[in-house]
Design an enzyme around this catalytic site. Structure first.
Site, mmCIF file in Angstrom:
data_model
loop_
_atom_site.group_PDB
_atom_site.id
_atom_site.type_symbol
_atom_site.label_atom_id
_atom_site.label_comp_id
_atom_site.label_asym_id
_atom_site.label_seq_id
_atom_site.Cartn_x
_atom_site.Cartn_y
_atom_site.Cartn_z
ATOM 1 N N GLY A 101 0.812 -1.172 0.028
ATOM 2 C CA GLY A 101 -0.043 0.116 0.006
ATOM 3 C C GLY A 101 0.831 1.343 -0.002
ATOM 4 N N GLN A 102 2.098 1.000 0.230
ATOM 5 C CA GLN A 102 2.814 2.528 0.214
ATOM 6 C C GLN A 102 4.061 2.463 -0.701
ATOM 7 O OE1 GLN A 102 2.505 4.895 2.259
ATOM 8 N NE2 GLN A 102 0.500 3.844 3.316
#
Ligand code: G3D
Length: 180
Positions: A69-70
């Site tokens: 997610g990052q």
């Protein structure tokens, strides 16, 4: 937990160990770290990136962050790999949908040169939740038996009660003995 740590302190001896704690968001990393460190005075380093937390306790140095997610920050994370003795991967055993992401990230980390030789402890967390995947199921999904170039161990646990956490650390402690 204080007693547990006293035992571990003996187990780990005097050498310094860097331990990376990683896993998807919501896996239970923070809960696990603070179970370990409960009632202990710890030194927290100023956070370098917004998603990285560093905690030092005696001769143990924990670096913790979320995987997945990052994307934009991911490249910077490998700079924290250097000198890592152990990687703790925390898996939310109720999260079947995102296990594939965890798997991808695990193998990405294991292929990193800096993590060559690091032992891998996988915590199959949230075992208290009905219907959660067992440690054996997670092991199978992550294809752990294919990992030949790293020592690994999968441990069922419940971070809320602390059940299983000490057994996981015992495995790490035993690995440090094998190295010396
Ligand atoms: P993270 O640091 O990996 O993002 P956290 O995860 O430690 O913040 O935990 C995420 C949520 O899962 C928290 O709930 C936490 O209480 C819960 N949790 C952690 N471990 C367990 C466990 O073993 N069993 C159960 N049932 N829940 C667990 P909240 O509600 O605070 O978001």
């Amino acid at each position: 937990m204080g007693l547990v740590w006293a035992k571990l302190w003996k187990m780990f001896g005097r050498e310094e160990y860097k331990i990376i704690i990683t896993g998807l968001d919501n896996a239970g990393k923070t809960t696990i770290l603070y179970q370990f460190l409960m009632n202990e005075v710890v030194h927290t380093s100023p956070t370098i990136g917004s998603n990285v937390e560093e905690v030092k306790w005696r001769n143990l140095h924990f670096v913790m962050w979320d995987i997945g997610g990052q994307e934009s920050l991911r490249q910077a994370w490998s700079t924290y790999y250097s000198g890592t003795s152990f990687l703790i991967l925390v898996v939310d055993s109720t999260d079947r949908e995102r296990l594939t992401i965890t798997k991808e990230e695990l193998y990405k980390m294991l292929s990193n040169e800096e993590l060559k030789g690091s032992g891998v402890l996988i915590f199959a967390n949230k075992q208290d939740v009905k219907g959660s995947m067992s440690a054996a199921e997670i092991s199978q999904h992550l294809n752990l038996t294919s990992i030949k170039d790293h020592g690994w161990h999968v441990q069922a646990c419940c971070a809320l009660t602390g059940e299983g956490l000490y057994q996981g650390l015992e495995w790490i402690g035993a690995q440090t003995k094998n190295r010396t």
